[in-house]
Design an enzyme around this catalytic site. Structure first.
Site, PDB file in Angstrom:
ATOM      1  N   LYS A 133      84.401  -8.691  56.113  1.00 35.65           N
ATOM      2  CA  LYS A 133      84.574 -10.225  55.980  1.00 35.65           C
ATOM      3  C   LYS A 133      85.603 -11.074  56.373  1.00 35.65           C
ATOM      4  CE  LYS A 133      79.757 -11.058  54.346  1.00 35.65           C
ATOM      5  NZ  LYS A 133      78.953  -9.037  54.005  1.00 35.65           N
ATOM      6  N   GLU A 169      78.924 -21.182  51.993  1.00 38.73           N
ATOM      7  CA  GLU A 169      77.776 -20.356  51.059  1.00 38.73           C
ATOM      8  C   GLU A 169      77.611 -18.988  50.739  1.00 38.73           C
ATOM      9  OE1 GLU A 169      77.345 -20.938  54.099  1.00 38.73           O
ATOM     10  OE2 GLU A 169      76.792 -18.190  53.912  1.00 38.73           O
ATOM     11  N   SER A 225      81.325  -1.154  57.807  1.00 37.62           N
ATOM     12  CA  SER A 225      81.371  -2.739  58.072  1.00 37.62           C
ATOM     13  C   SER A 225      82.198  -2.776  56.470  1.00 37.62           C
ATOM     14  CB  SER A 225      80.346  -3.285  57.476  1.00 37.62           C
ATOM     15  OG  SER A 225      79.339  -3.485  56.795  1.00 37.62           O
TER      16      SER A 225
HETATM   17  C1  LIG Z   1      77.639  -9.093  54.476  1.00 39.36           C
HETATM   18  C2  LIG Z   1      77.777  -7.816  54.595  1.00 39.36           C
HETATM   19  C3  LIG Z   1      77.186  -7.302  55.707  1.00 39.36           C
HETATM   20  C4  LIG Z   1      76.404  -7.887  56.739  1.00 39.36           C
HETATM   21  O1  LIG Z   1      76.349  -9.116  57.695  1.00 39.36           O
HETATM   22  P1  LIG Z   1      76.828  -8.857  59.527  1.00 39.36           P
HETATM   23  O2  LIG Z   1      77.442 -10.568  58.952  1.00 39.36           O
HETATM   24  O3  LIG Z   1      75.641  -8.840  59.692  1.00 39.36           O
HETATM   25  O4  LIG Z   1      77.611  -7.996  59.353  1.00 39.36           O
HETATM   26  C5  LIG Z   1      77.022  -5.867  55.872  1.00 39.36           C
HETATM   27  N1  LIG Z   1      77.934  -5.402  55.682  1.00 39.36           N
HETATM   28  C6  LIG Z   1      78.723  -5.362  54.202  1.00 39.36           C
HETATM   29  C7  LIG Z   1      79.858  -4.058  53.751  1.00 39.36           C
HETATM   30  C8  LIG Z   1      79.233  -6.913  53.743  1.00 39.36           C
HETATM   31  O5  LIG Z   1      80.243  -7.247  53.396  1.00 39.36           O
END
Ligand SMILES: *Cc1c(COP(=O)(O)O)cnc(C)c1O
Length: 394
Positions: free
Chosen positions: A90, A112, A378
């Site tokens: 993010k 938000e 992610s």
């Molecule tokens: C917020 C988040 C997501 C989901 O958000 P996307 O916009 O779909 O990427 C996925 N993995 C992690 C670790 C997150 O913090």
């Protein structure tokens, strides 16, 4: 740009656009007119690249997970967004948007947040730049996510409780939009995923596209070929997936797999499997696919992973799904939790439960020999330890 990217009018095929109240036109039009020019300025690119390197810690490694590879019979590479500052992808987007906000002359940032991950990433870059930060969060979420609320406050952000409706993400979004309408001149609204009115889906995807840009280079170094056979990522709104897919979209031989959260099961009534259950409609300012009742009310989503607990997907994903360029699948809570434990045991990496959904899909794939697979890891699982502990009874 190719048919998979946004067109001049802000659409991906039939999806996208800017479906917003008239009061928001000036804010959104300012962004539409200026974002490309600002992002292409040399001074912007220089500062963005420098912060990604020295503050976020990029490039994130592309790691060949040998024991995981042996188990599944393919070469499995993990793109380590979990190693970024603040623990997920993010921050790539919030760094980009804070630089954009500065160049638009904005002094105040709003956002938000649901689980608080995007709120923390936003509060972080506001501290970095000394800008005022207001984060809207549902009253219920504030109670559920105390550590993230504390992080935001420690970094100087004001956390405002949304008291209406179900007191969760959707209500926080409404409050943030109301704030933006009331403060059109000095405020920038940092949206956290590839959702919202044009140009947000495109600008967030561009900031996250560093993920696939690096991956191509790293794969070439490691395998002699910039193209893998498969690319996998989990999808909440879809920003890590959009960044992971971005530079592979035109390479049609690369199979793109997007993994949604099936919660307790697609048919259980408690899931966030948007493409399996959703229909076309307008959500948060753009035309896309979303989960809704017969009469068009947005359905309350559910997933054990807070980041995937969203009733829609971004418009680019709706288009990749509908055009067949991407394959959209879903994974249940149980499957994801087992995959998270497996990665921890085999590789010593505790993944975010969101990322565990992408890992879990390996169980459903069959590989022929030496295929190369890239999975976007992610985020890291520190934030999810409570959940892992409760689930496995550690
Ligand atoms: C917020 C988040 C997501 C989901 O958000 P996307 O916009 O779909 O990427 C996925 N993995 C992690 C670790 C997150 O913090």
């Amino acid at each position: 740009m190719s048919k998979y990217h946004v067109n001049k009018k802000g659409y991906y095929g039939p999806f996208g656009g800017a479906y917003i109240p008239e009061m928001l036109y000036p804010n959104v039009e300012e962004l539409q007119q200026k974002y490309m020019e600002i992002m292409q300025e040399e001074s912007f690119q220089q500062e963005f690249q420098e912060l990604l390197k020295d503050y976020v810690g990029r490039p994130s490694p592309l790691y060949l997970a040998k024991r995981l590879s042996a188990r599944y019979g393919a070469n499995i590479f993990l793109k380590r967004e979990d190693l970024n500052h603040t623990g997920a992808h993010k921050i790539n987007n919030t760094i980009g948007q804070i630089l954009l906000a500065e160049r638009l002359g904005k002094k105040r940032i709003i956002a938000e947040t649901g689980a608080g991950q995007h709120g923390v990433a936003t509060a972080t870059v506001c501290a970095l730049k000394g800008l005022e930060c207001v984060v809207y969060m549902g009253e219920i979420d504030i109670q559920r996510q105390a550590p993230n609320v504390a992080r935001m406050k420690m970094m100087g952000a004001t956390v405002v409780a949304a008291q209406s409706g179900s007191k969760t993400l959707k209500d926080a979004t409404n409050e943030a939009l109301r704030d933006w309408i009331n403060n059109p001149i000095d405020t920038h609204y940092i949206i956290g995923s590839v959702v919202g009115p044009h140009p947000y889906p495109d600008l967030v995807a561009r900031f996250q596209s560093i993920i696939s840009e690096e991956t191509k280079r790293q794969l070439t170094e490691k395998t002699g070929n910039s193209l893998p056979d498969y690319v996998l990522a989990c999808v909440g709104g879809g920003s890590n997936a959009a960044g992971m897919f971005y530079h592979f979209l035109e390479d049609e031989q690369v199979k793109l797999i997007a993994v949604e959260a099936a919660g307790h099961g697609i048919k259980s009534g408690e899931s966030a499997a948007t493409t399996a259950l959703g229909k076309e409609g307008v959500l948060h300012g753009s035309r896309s696919i979303l989960m809704q009742t017969e009469d068009g009310q947005v359905t309350e989503p559910y997933s054990i992973s807070a980041g995937l607990d969203y009733p829609g997907i971004g418009p680019q994903h709706a288009w990749l799904y509908k055009s067949g360029r991407g394959k959209y699948v879903s994974i249940t809570d149980d499957e994801a939790m087992q995959a998270g434990l497996l990665l921890t045991k085999l590789e010593g990496i505790i993944p975010a439960i969101e990322s565990s959904h992408a890992l879990a899909y390996l169980e459903k794939m069959t590989f022929q020999g030496n295929e190369n697979v890239v999975i976007c890891l992610s985020g890291r699982g520190d934030k999810d330890l409570d959940n892992y502990m409760k689930y496995f009874g550690f």
